[in-house]
Design an enzyme around this catalytic site. Sequence first.
Site, PDB file in Angstrom:
ATOM      1  N   ASP A  86      66.872  48.808  -7.536  1.00 29.51           N
ATOM      2  CA  ASP A  86      67.369  47.621  -8.222  1.00 29.51           C
ATOM      3  C   ASP A  86      68.890  47.666  -8.379  1.00 29.51           C
ATOM      4  OD1 ASP A  86      67.244  45.206  -9.518  1.00 29.51           O
ATOM      5  OD2 ASP A  86      66.465  46.012 -11.396  1.00 29.51           O
TER       6      ASP A  86
ATOM      7  N   ASN B 142      59.506  38.087  -4.971  1.00 31.21           N
ATOM      8  CA  ASN B 142      60.841  37.890  -4.387  1.00 31.21           C
ATOM      9  C   ASN B 142      60.943  36.629  -3.520  1.00 31.21           C
ATOM     10  OD1 ASN B 142      61.622  41.450  -3.987  1.00 31.21           O
ATOM     11  ND2 ASN B 142      62.152  40.054  -5.652  1.00 31.21           N
TER      12      ASN B 142
END
Length: 243
Positions: free
Chosen positions: A25, A73
């Site tokens: 991330d 996503n």
Amino acid sequence: MGGHTVAVSDLTGGPIPTHVACVMDGNGRWAARRGLARTEGHAAGEAALLDAVEGALDLGIPWITMYAFSTENWRRPADEVRYLMGFNESLLVRRRDELHQKGVRIRFAGRRDWRVPKRVLRRMDESMELTAGNRRTTLTMAFNYGGRAEIVDAVRSLVADGVAPDKVNEKSIRSRLYYPDQPDPDLVIRTSGEHRISNFLLWQLAYSELVFDDVLWPDFRRGHLFEAVRDFQRRQRRYGGVT
Ligand code: FPP
């Protein structure tokens, strides 16, 4: 955390995790801080990914899982989604031979649905075939992966096979996960200072040790992995029991 003060030799006296899983991330924030497009952050994440794999090889970690694209996503801007699809493909084309030479078996965990371009699926299959015989480490890319989706898929497959209700148990559900041969992660690392699981390996991480590092993924290097393993070695795993 953040320094690179832990060496492999500092860790060999303790338990080395069998399976380390990473939530990579912070690519977007890394890029924003530099006035770059978010996609530049993903591109810079490639070096971090490769160095993390090197670190796992240094330590003899036999299973690594990396969260590369989640079932959520798809909600990102279309150009970023397109970029990530193409990036997965090009990364495989550019890196699979070198990973193969290092003894890395590449696998993919996730849904092979219509949204993943055929070309990308083909590269994934080629990479899995090329490296299928390797055992030094298994690198699983969680791609179009969601932990809830994986559990749904497991239950669907039990139902489709007409498995009786009393035969639906932890063992039979586990046997229908994407990779039943894969041990549960001992250690999960999430970068960029976020303290969430975000639908990653929900079934498998019931007893995993969680390490959160403030480093943004593109700046992650094997030294960060070594630090996380040192943290892991200092923890006491009780699995619900007492010591
Ligand atoms: C999270 O950062 C990262 C991703 C969604 C992609 C991670 C992928 C890689 C590092 C490269 C390998 C990728 C493929 C497809 C092979 P973010 O974009 O959520 O960053 P932010 O939280 O700062 O916005």
